[in-house]
Design an enzyme around this catalytic site. Structure first.
Site, PDB file in Angstrom:
ATOM      1  N   ASN A   1       0.810  -1.220   0.000  1.00  0.00           N
ATOM      2  CA  ASN A   1       0.000   0.000   0.000  1.00  0.00           C
ATOM      3  C   ASN A   1       0.846   1.274   0.000  1.00  0.00           C
ATOM      4  OD1 ASN A   1       0.878  -0.097   2.616  1.00  0.00           O
ATOM      5  ND2 ASN A   1      -1.111  -0.533   3.532  1.00  0.00           N
TER       6      ASN A   1
ATOM      7  N   ARG B 280       3.369   7.457  11.537  1.00  0.00           N
ATOM      8  CA  ARG B 280       2.806   6.989  12.809  1.00  0.00           C
ATOM      9  C   ARG B 280       2.618   8.196  13.718  1.00  0.00           C
ATOM     10  NH1 ARG B 280       1.345   3.355  10.344  1.00  0.00           N
ATOM     11  NH2 ARG B 280       1.823   1.154  10.539  1.00  0.00           N
TER      12      ARG B 280
ATOM     13  N   GLN C 152      -5.349   3.753  18.353  1.00  0.00           N
ATOM     14  CA  GLN C 152      -6.355   3.606  17.314  1.00  0.00           C
ATOM     15  C   GLN C 152      -7.351   2.527  17.713  1.00  0.00           C
ATOM     16  OE1 GLN C 152      -3.972   5.203  13.423  1.00  0.00           O
ATOM     17  NE2 GLN C 152      -4.395   3.068  13.499  1.00  0.00           N
TER      18      GLN C 152
ATOM     19  N   HIS D 212      -7.536   6.281   9.954  1.00  0.00           N
ATOM     20  CA  HIS D 212      -6.388   5.611   9.317  1.00  0.00           C
ATOM     21  C   HIS D 212      -6.853   4.849   8.057  1.00  0.00           C
ATOM     22  CE1 HIS D 212      -2.420   3.247  10.175  1.00  0.00           C
ATOM     23  NE2 HIS D 212      -2.522   3.622   8.923  1.00  0.00           N
TER      24      HIS D 212
HETATM   25  P1  NDP Z   1      10.503   1.853   3.853  1.00  0.00           P
HETATM   26  O1  NDP Z   1      11.135   0.821   4.729  1.00  0.00           O
HETATM   27  O2  NDP Z   1      10.529   1.686   2.376  1.00  0.00           O
HETATM   28  O3  NDP Z   1      11.150   3.274   4.151  1.00  0.00           O
HETATM   29  C1  NDP Z   1      11.442   3.731   5.421  1.00  0.00           C
HETATM   30  C2  NDP Z   1      12.582   4.716   5.308  1.00  0.00           C
HETATM   31  O4  NDP Z   1      12.759   5.290   6.592  1.00  0.00           O
HETATM   32  C3  NDP Z   1      13.892   4.097   4.893  1.00  0.00           C
HETATM   33  O5  NDP Z   1      14.441   4.850   3.838  1.00  0.00           O
HETATM   34  C4  NDP Z   1      14.738   4.206   6.158  1.00  0.00           C
HETATM   35  O6  NDP Z   1      16.070   4.461   5.871  1.00  0.00           O
HETATM   36  C5  NDP Z   1      14.162   5.438   6.789  1.00  0.00           C
HETATM   37  N1  NDP Z   1      14.451   5.569   8.205  1.00  0.00           N
HETATM   38  C6  NDP Z   1      14.629   4.611   9.143  1.00  0.00           C
HETATM   39  N2  NDP Z   1      14.873   5.155  10.334  1.00  0.00           N
HETATM   40  C7  NDP Z   1      14.851   6.504  10.157  1.00  0.00           C
HETATM   41  C8  NDP Z   1      15.055   7.608  11.009  1.00  0.00           C
HETATM   42  N3  NDP Z   1      15.339   7.438  12.304  1.00  0.00           N
HETATM   43  N4  NDP Z   1      14.960   8.848  10.483  1.00  0.00           N
HETATM   44  C9  NDP Z   1      14.682   9.026   9.175  1.00  0.00           C
HETATM   45  N5  NDP Z   1      14.502   7.999   8.303  1.00  0.00           N
HETATM   46  C10 NDP Z   1      14.582   6.755   8.795  1.00  0.00           C
HETATM   47  O7  NDP Z   1       9.011   2.019   4.387  1.00  0.00           O
HETATM   48  P2  NDP Z   1       7.727   2.592   3.640  1.00  0.00           P
HETATM   49  O8  NDP Z   1       8.131   3.809   2.874  1.00  0.00           O
HETATM   50  O9  NDP Z   1       7.015   1.520   2.922  1.00  0.00           O
HETATM   51  O10 NDP Z   1       6.828   2.991   4.892  1.00  0.00           O
HETATM   52  C11 NDP Z   1       7.259   3.985   5.812  1.00  0.00           C
HETATM   53  C12 NDP Z   1       6.320   4.008   7.025  1.00  0.00           C
HETATM   54  O11 NDP Z   1       5.041   4.457   6.615  1.00  0.00           O
HETATM   55  C13 NDP Z   1       6.062   2.633   7.660  1.00  0.00           C
HETATM   56  O12 NDP Z   1       7.046   2.303   8.602  1.00  0.00           O
HETATM   57  C14 NDP Z   1       4.714   2.825   8.310  1.00  0.00           C
HETATM   58  O13 NDP Z   1       4.888   3.275   9.632  1.00  0.00           O
HETATM   59  C15 NDP Z   1       4.072   3.932   7.489  1.00  0.00           C
HETATM   60  N6  NDP Z   1       2.942   3.412   6.693  1.00  0.00           N
HETATM   61  C16 NDP Z   1       1.713   3.983   6.887  1.00  0.00           C
HETATM   62  C17 NDP Z   1       0.615   3.507   6.210  1.00  0.00           C
HETATM   63  C18 NDP Z   1      -0.720   4.151   6.368  1.00  0.00           C
HETATM   64  O14 NDP Z   1      -1.733   3.526   6.020  1.00  0.00           O
HETATM   65  N7  NDP Z   1      -0.813   5.367   6.860  1.00  0.00           N
HETATM   66  C19 NDP Z   1       0.715   2.348   5.299  1.00  0.00           C
HETATM   67  C20 NDP Z   1       2.077   1.923   5.077  1.00  0.00           C
HETATM   68  C21 NDP Z   1       3.128   2.407   5.798  1.00  0.00           C
HETATM   69  P3  NDP Z   1      17.177   3.310   5.645  1.00  0.00           P
HETATM   70  O15 NDP Z   1      16.461   2.106   5.092  1.00  0.00           O
HETATM   71  O16 NDP Z   1      18.078   3.960   4.715  1.00  0.00           O
HETATM   72  O17 NDP Z   1      17.716   3.051   6.994  1.00  0.00           O
END
Ligand code: NDP
Length: 396
Positions: free
Chosen positions: A148, A286, A315, A334
């Site tokens: 998603n 989140r 939630q 959400h």
């Molecule tokens: P990804 O794993 O593709 O991306 C997460 C990114 O966050 C990575 O690039 C990672 O960097 C980076 N990251 C990790 N720790 C930190 C930090 N401390 N500060 C800044 N960046 C950081 O996840 P998605 O993009 O698929 O999803 C992201 C988030 O979105 C999920 O964790 C979830 O909480 C939320 N989400 C919400 C949904 C909704 O319905 N509202 C649905 C799906 C997701 P690196 O890998 O380089 O360490």
């Protein structure tokens, strides 16, 4: 025979199935941007576009699970010691939950689930599970990575436009029979020319950048790892080496990092006050990345011109949760990652994971969060090695 305990959001108040607005959803390519394949179960028993994420939708799993001799329990009653969720936990081998209606799997609850082998998120984000406790208990944690991501990126684009264009109040003028254009536009701007900061350039963050670029905005980002130069150039993104530096230099922030100890309560009064007066924050990641009451204060003072998102804590939130009524908000429940389009993908991914799990085949690496007592696959990249000790997993 396994017991599969599935926690889904309640049915529509108007009954199930709903009257669908369309007869079908578009067929997508077999790969996401970047090459990962879409979910590929051996079969599905649902029509793509059906409402699958609520109790009666059962993620389209009943026929398959029962034909294999497994027991499926589906409930939306997830909170408290007297909940159906806690009642069936002790006999469950598999727990399935969605972040939109999370079954908080705390250490206490894991202790009550001696048979539990798989905690599966139908969607993305496993912060409702205490990953440390899952590792200790030898539970595999998995999610349907990418299912998603585009849905959420689209929602973030919508909410940025919503806030900056002052859509909700203008819409209210229209439906309430009025016509005061000056009132509608006195807080409305074009997004063109704004500095937009993206926190975390992962799947969603990059998809958002790609979608925002044609609006003629200046894109900035912070991530723990810098993107390759050619990706930065392609997306037109400027890297900042700290959240603080990004916050000072943008008009709009969209948050797309996971909830981990480093991001828990990241946006407090100090960080929000360091932003330009009249900035906007969109948070579809989140809720606990924000200090709840600091967001409210900043909207009340005008330091923030608007806040939108779809994530709350807990939630569902209480009826008097201040984010429901704070000024200039464009909050939704959400929902961003659970469009009917997204449901078709994550229900298929859930089925794929279950097929592999019951056949004792390894899960796809990209779906793994915890496996063999440690962070694995996507989990090893997205979550910290000391697990996820944020209160997101306590259910309090
Ligand atoms: P990804 O794993 O593709 O991306 C997460 C990114 O966050 C990575 O690039 C990672 O960097 C980076 N990251 C990790 N720790 C930190 C930090 N401390 N500060 C800044 N960046 C950081 O996840 P998605 O993009 O698929 O999803 C992201 C988030 O979105 C999920 O964790 C979830 O909480 C939320 N989400 C919400 C949904 C909704 O319905 N509202 C649905 C799906 C997701 P690196 O890998 O380089 O360490």
């Amino acid at each position: 025979m396994a017991t599969v305990l599935c926690v889904l959001y309640p049915d529509p108040v108007t009954g199930y199935p709903p009257k669908y607005a369309r007869d079908s959803i578009p067929q997508l390519p077999t790969q996401y941007d970047g090459g990962q394949g879409l979910p590929s179960p051996e079969a599905i028993d649902f029509k793509p576009g059906a409402l699958l994420g609520c109790v009666s939708g059962e993620l389209g799993l009943r026929e398959y699970l029962e034909s294999q001799g497994h027991k499926l329990i589906v409930t939306s009653d997830k909170d408290g010691e007297d909940s159906e969720f806690e009642k069936y936990l002790p006999e469950s081998d598999v727990v399935i939950s969605q972040p939109f209606w999370p079954a908080y799997l705390s250490a206490d609850r894991i202790a009550k689930a001696p048979k539990l082998k798989l905690a599966l998120t139908a969607g993305i984000g496993s912060d409702h599970t205490d990953l440390d406790a899952a590792m200790k208990a030898g539970i595999t944690v998995a999610e349907v990575t990418y299912s998603n991501s585009i849905s959420v990126a689209e929602h973030a684009v919508m909410q940025i436009l919503n806030l900056v264009r002052n859509f909700v109040p203008s819409h209210e003028w229209a439906v309430n029979g009025g016509w005061n254009i000056a009132d509608c536009v006195s807080r409305a701007y074009d997004v063109e020319g704004f500095d937009v900061g993206i926190i975390a350039a992962g799947r969603i963050g990059r998809a958002l950048a790609k979608r925002l670029k044609p609006f003629g905005v200046h894109l900035h980002y912070f991530d723990t790892h810098r993107l390759p130069e050619e990706v930065e150039n392609e997306l037109g993104m400027t890297f900042h080496d700290s959240v603080e530096n990004l916050a000072e230099n943008v008009d709009i922030i969209s948050v797309h990092s996971p909830l981990v100890p480093a991001t828990y309560h990241l946006f407090d009064e100090k960080l929000i006050n360091s932003m330009r007066r009249g900035s906007y924050i969109v948070n579809t990641a989140r809720a606990e990345i924000m200090v709840r009451d600091d967001v409210v204060k900043a909207l009340e003072s005008g330091q923030l011109a608007g806040y939108a998102g779809d994530v709350w804590y807990p939630q569902p939130p209480a009826v008097d949760h201040p984010w429901r009524t704070m000024p200039n908000n464009a909050m939704t429940p959400h929902v961003s990652g659970t469009t009917l389009s997204a449901q078709a993908r994550y229900a298929a991914g859930t089925r794929e994971v279950l097929e592999d799990f019951f056949a004792s085949r390894p899960l796809r690496d990209e779906y793994k969060i915890v496996d063999g007592g440690k962070l694995a696959g996507t989990g090893a990249a997205s979550y910290s090695t000391d697990g996820n000790s944020s209160p997101g997993s306590t259910g309090n």
